[in-house]
Design an enzyme around this catalytic site. Structure first.
Site, mmCIF file in Angstrom:
data_model
loop_
_atom_site.group_PDB
_atom_site.id
_atom_site.type_symbol
_atom_site.label_atom_id
_atom_site.label_comp_id
_atom_site.label_asym_id
_atom_site.label_seq_id
_atom_site.Cartn_x
_atom_site.Cartn_y
_atom_site.Cartn_z
ATOM 1 N N VAL A 138 79.456 58.602 13.768
ATOM 2 C CA VAL A 138 80.218 59.041 12.599
ATOM 3 C C VAL A 138 81.337 60.006 12.983
ATOM 4 C CG1 VAL A 138 80.088 60.268 10.398
ATOM 5 C CG2 VAL A 138 78.243 58.720 11.072
ATOM 6 N N ASP A 167 80.472 69.072 20.206
ATOM 7 C CA ASP A 167 79.114 68.517 20.327
ATOM 8 C C ASP A 167 78.351 69.364 21.335
ATOM 9 O OD1 ASP A 167 77.921 65.422 19.597
ATOM 10 O OD2 ASP A 167 76.846 66.592 21.104
ATOM 11 N N THR A 173 70.746 63.286 10.595
ATOM 12 C CA THR A 173 69.702 63.786 9.691
ATOM 13 C C THR A 173 68.571 62.754 9.669
ATOM 14 O OG1 THR A 173 71.049 62.873 7.877
ATOM 15 C CG2 THR A 173 71.115 65.254 8.209
ATOM 16 N N THR A 181 73.993 62.321 5.913
ATOM 17 C CA THR A 181 73.211 61.859 4.767
ATOM 18 C C THR A 181 72.121 62.863 4.429
ATOM 19 O OG1 THR A 181 73.598 59.549 5.364
ATOM 20 C CG2 THR A 181 71.747 60.012 3.886
ATOM 21 N N CYS A 184 70.200 54.387 9.067
ATOM 22 C CA CYS A 184 70.587 54.473 7.652
ATOM 23 C C CYS A 184 69.573 53.819 6.722
ATOM 24 C CB CYS A 184 71.973 53.853 7.454
ATOM 25 S SG CYS A 184 73.294 54.769 8.270
ATOM 26 N N ARG A 241 68.669 53.566 17.768
ATOM 27 C CA ARG A 241 67.980 54.536 16.906
ATOM 28 C C ARG A 241 67.095 53.817 15.888
ATOM 29 N NH1 ARG A 241 72.823 57.877 14.448
ATOM 30 N NH2 ARG A 241 73.653 55.761 14.409
#
Length: 424
Positions: free
Chosen positions: A16, A34, A85, A120, A260, A331
């Site tokens: 993102v 980062d 998140t 999110t 997601c 992920r």
């Protein structure tokens, strides 16, 4: 907003944050931050291991620099947080990285600064969780000294046709004036336009239901696939027939992983449960999708038994490890569930995925992808991810990986119904 004075810090440079930093870096002074020093070094050298951004695109973003030092972003006046998140082992929201990012920003937050969250979250998290951290650390007052916004990310990893510029952006702000400023800022890079939500909570809720809706719809199709398999009916044939009606919604069965769709519904259900409401449909959909890998393994084992193939000690080839096609993102991949379930039946499992990073797979899931499948080496072959490299192999090439007696199970409907032994 005086765009000439904008200095942006993008915190979190994953799938993102990096595309966002690159686009803003074409128009504003931007520092991509980062905590991963290796990631920063790679980006400085023009390498993006997520494969979302090319070296050419990184060079084009002339005002963008990268750092893992907080001192390099303290002079910025707009902070955009794009950290992960995830959920924990109990499927509860894990906001650790979000609160840590807020704590870091709070240590140098100044009057007039704006903090925008893209990660999110559940409705209310920005103002209930992040803002108090910012206030406590900075000693400043929310909506008097500093302001916040929420603009949910809509990145689709691996999709080169729908990039950040071509996806409409939802924006919001903690005051009407802040909302206008934030919307104006994103308009500078989003060619598809923006939609200014009426509040931060509305924007948070809009994001979390986008993936919840998809999750529930896929769960329905997965349940139908289970039923049709028991009835010896091909699911894809049923869906093709039903799709001839104008208002039939087209979804396909499959394993639902990733950061997601397989995660966001738990953020919404967490908040719903806090209010005393039990979200039955959403949680039922999650249970179905979380268990689809186990259904696939049972299907494969039954086919092996029917073909008189011994299960104990069987050689299994799983083609694919990433959570989706043509993307290195592993992920929350549900392929790990396939592997663990096969191994629990004393099977030997090889995982082949030319997209997956071997070191990451080994560290995250104790799975070491093989270089290439063995010719004539497998009792069962599972087509788990629809990579173009797999689609471009014909069925005879796939069969060449199998022993004289073997079965092929096609989760992704890569081949025709009559060409494989089973599929969802």
């Amino acid at each position: 907003m005086n765009l000439n004075n904008v200095k942006i810090a993008v915190i979190g440079l994953g799938y993102v944050g990096l595309p966002l930093a690159v686009e803003f870096g074409c128009k504003f002074m931007v520092t991509g931050f980062d905590i991963n020093e290796t990631r920063i070094k790679e980006l400085i050298n023009g390498i993006d291991t997520t494969l979302e951004i090319t070296s050419k695109e990184l060079k084009k973003s002339s005002n963008l620099k990268f750092s893992n030092k907080l001192d390099d972003i303290k002079d910025c006046n707009i902070f955009i947080v794009t950290v992960p998140t995830p959920i924990d082992e109990h499927k509860k929201p894990d906001l650790t990285l979000l609160t840590e990012a807020s704590d870091s920003i709070g240590s140098f937050l100044k009057k007039g600064d704006i903090v925008i969250y893209e990660s999110t979250v559940y409705p209310g998290a920005t103002e209930e969780i992040c803002v108090p951290v910012l206030e406590k650390k900075s000693g400043l007052t929310f909506n008097k000294d500093f302001y916040c916004g929420y603009s949910p990310e809509r990145i689709n990893p691996g999709d080169r046709n729908r990039n950040i510029k071509t996806i409409k952006k939802v924006t919001s702000g903690s005051t009407p004036n802040t909302a206008i400023k934030i919307d104006h800022l994103y308009k500078q890079i989003i060619t598809a336009g923006t939609f200014m939500a009426t509040s931060i909570k509305v924007a948070e809720a809009a994001k979390v239901i986008e993936n919840t809706q998809r999750d529930v719809n896929i769960a329905l199709i997965n349940e139908l696939s289970i039923i049709f398999n028991k009835l010896n009916i091909d699911t894809e044939s049923v869906l093709e027939a039903a799709s001839t009606k104008w208002n039939f919604m087209s979804f396909k069965p499959g394993l639902v992983g990733g950061h997601c769709i397989g995660v966001d519904p738990y953020y919404l259900t967490h908040k719903a449960l806090e209010t005393g409401y039990n979200p039955e449909i959403i949680l039922a959909g999650r249970r179905i999708n979380d268990n689809m890998a186990f259904f696939v393994v049972d299907q494969v084992l039954n086919l092996m038994i029917q073909n008189k193939i011994c299960i104990e000690g069987a050689d299994i080839l799983v083609m694919g490890l990433t959570f989706k096609e043509n993307c290195p993102d592993i992920r929350n991949t549900k392929i790990k569930d396939l592997v663990l379930k096969f191994k629990s039946h004393e099977c030997k499992v090889d995982v082949y995925d030319p997209w997956a990073d071997k070191e990451e797979a080994l560290n995250k899931y104790q799975i070491e992808p093989i270089e290439y499948p063995k010719k004539g080496g497998y009792d069962a072959i599972i087509l788990a991810v629809a990579h173009d490299k797999f689609i471009n192999l014909n069925i005879e090439q796939i069969k060449s990986f199998g022993k004289d007696s073997h079965i092929i199970y096609d989760i992704k409907h890569i081949f025709a119904y009559h060409e494989v032994d089973g599929r969802l």
